[in-house]
Scaffold this motif. Structure first.
Motif, PDB file in Angstrom:
ATOM      1  N   PRO A 192       0.808  -1.221   0.000  1.00 27.77           N
ATOM      2  CA  PRO A 192       0.000   0.000   0.000  1.00 27.77           C
ATOM      3  C   PRO A 192       0.844   1.277   0.000  1.00 27.77           C
ATOM      4  N   GLY A 193       1.968   1.268   0.658  1.00 31.91           N
ATOM      5  CA  GLY A 193       2.831   2.451   0.715  1.00 31.91           C
ATOM      6  C   GLY A 193       3.721   2.634  -0.495  1.00 31.91           C
ATOM      7  N   ASP A 194       3.688   1.689  -1.454  1.00 41.75           N
ATOM      8  CA  ASP A 194       4.541   1.798  -2.639  1.00 41.75           C
ATOM      9  C   ASP A 194       4.044   2.854  -3.623  1.00 41.75           C
ATOM     10  N   CYS A 195       2.765   3.167  -3.574  1.00 44.66           N
ATOM     11  CA  CYS A 195       2.201   4.195  -4.457  1.00 44.66           C
ATOM     12  C   CYS A 195       2.241   5.529  -3.724  1.00 44.66           C
ATOM     13  N   CYS A 196       2.759   6.549  -4.405  1.00 42.94           N
ATOM     14  CA  CYS A 196       2.882   7.861  -3.761  1.00 42.94           C
ATOM     15  C   CYS A 196       1.659   8.748  -3.992  1.00 42.94           C
ATOM     16  N   ASP A 197       0.687   8.252  -4.791  1.00 45.72           N
ATOM     17  CA  ASP A 197      -0.548   8.996  -5.082  1.00 45.72           C
ATOM     18  C   ASP A 197      -0.304  10.358  -5.718  1.00 45.72           C
ATOM     19  N   SER A 198       0.783  10.462  -6.495  1.00 40.56           N
ATOM     20  CA  SER A 198       1.052  11.738  -7.153  1.00 40.56           C
ATOM     21  C   SER A 198       0.866  11.655  -8.666  1.00 40.56           C
ATOM     22  N   GLY A 199       0.257  10.577  -9.134  1.00 40.34           N
ATOM     23  CA  GLY A 199      -0.035  10.455 -10.559  1.00 40.34           C
ATOM     24  C   GLY A 199       1.152  10.076 -11.424  1.00 40.34           C
ATOM     25  N   CYS A 200       2.092   9.352 -10.876  1.00 35.92           N
ATOM     26  CA  CYS A 200       3.262   8.918 -11.657  1.00 35.92           C
ATOM     27  C   CYS A 200       2.807   8.138 -12.885  1.00 35.92           C
ATOM     28  N   ASP A 201       3.556   8.280 -13.953  1.00 33.40           N
ATOM     29  CA  ASP A 201       3.284   7.532 -15.176  1.00 33.40           C
ATOM     30  C   ASP A 201       4.572   6.868 -15.623  1.00 33.40           C
ATOM     31  N   PRO A 202       4.695   5.577 -15.420  1.00 34.10           N
ATOM     32  CA  PRO A 202       3.671   4.649 -14.935  1.00 34.10           C
ATOM     33  C   PRO A 202       3.682   4.559 -13.418  1.00 34.10           C
ATOM     34  N   CYS A 203       2.547   4.267 -12.877  1.00 37.01           N
ATOM     35  CA  CYS A 203       2.392   4.036 -11.445  1.00 37.01           C
ATOM     36  C   CYS A 203       2.843   2.604 -11.140  1.00 37.01           C
ATOM     37  N   VAL A 204       3.229   2.344  -9.902  1.00 37.51           N
ATOM     38  CA  VAL A 204       3.629   0.981  -9.526  1.00 37.51           C
ATOM     39  C   VAL A 204       2.489  -0.007  -9.774  1.00 37.51           C
ATOM     40  N   TYR A 205       1.248   0.465  -9.670  1.00 39.31           N
ATOM     41  CA  TYR A 205       0.114  -0.425  -9.933  1.00 39.31           C
ATOM     42  C   TYR A 205      -0.027  -0.715 -11.428  1.00 39.31           C
ATOM     43  N   ASP A 206       0.330   0.246 -12.280  1.00 38.23           N
ATOM     44  CA  ASP A 206       0.337   0.008 -13.728  1.00 38.23           C
ATOM     45  C   ASP A 206       1.400  -1.036 -14.079  1.00 38.23           C
ATOM     46  N   LEU A 207       2.579  -0.881 -13.493  1.00 39.13           N
ATOM     47  CA  LEU A 207       3.660  -1.833 -13.746  1.00 39.13           C
ATOM     48  C   LEU A 207       3.281  -3.226 -13.261  1.00 39.13           C
ATOM     49  N   TYR A 208       2.640  -3.291 -12.110  1.00 41.54           N
ATOM     50  CA  TYR A 208       2.197  -4.576 -11.577  1.00 41.54           C
ATOM     51  C   TYR A 208       1.169  -5.216 -12.501  1.00 41.54           C
ATOM     52  N   ALA A 209       0.246  -4.426 -13.025  1.00 39.63           N
ATOM     53  CA  ALA A 209      -0.768  -4.958 -13.945  1.00 39.63           C
ATOM     54  C   ALA A 209      -0.106  -5.527 -15.196  1.00 39.63           C
ATOM     55  N   GLU A 210       0.912  -4.850 -15.703  1.00 45.10           N
ATOM     56  CA  GLU A 210       1.642  -5.355 -16.876  1.00 45.10           C
ATOM     57  C   GLU A 210       2.371  -6.655 -16.536  1.00 45.10           C
ATOM     58  N   GLU A 211       3.004  -6.693 -15.367  1.00 48.65           N
ATOM     59  CA  GLU A 211       3.706  -7.904 -14.941  1.00 48.65           C
ATOM     60  C   GLU A 211       2.738  -9.065 -14.767  1.00 48.65           C
TER      61      GLU A 211
END
Length: 56
Positions: free
Chosen positions: A17-36
């Motif tokens: 939960p703390g891996d995402c900084c909620d600042s709108g990074c592109d790509p977000c760690v959740y985007d990278l995880y979805a790709e993985e």
């Protein structure tokens, strides 16, 4: 092919939960995880075709 030469793929670890900084990074760690995870599902499907007897 022996199983030790073609091991079952391992799922990637989900971001904490703390891996995402909620600042709108592109790509977000959740985007990278979805790709993985998509790549993992493809690899797992291919592995299961090669190892139908090990399908769990």
């Amino acid at each position: 092919m022996r199983d030790d030469q073609d091991p079952m793929p391992i799922a990637p670890e989900a971001p904490l939960p703390g891996d995402c900084c909620d600042s709108g990074c592109d790509p977000c760690v959740y985007d990278l995880y979805a790709e993985e995870m998509a790549a993992y599902r493809d690899k797992l499907a291919a592995w299961r075709q090669r190892h139908p007897q090990d399908d769990a």
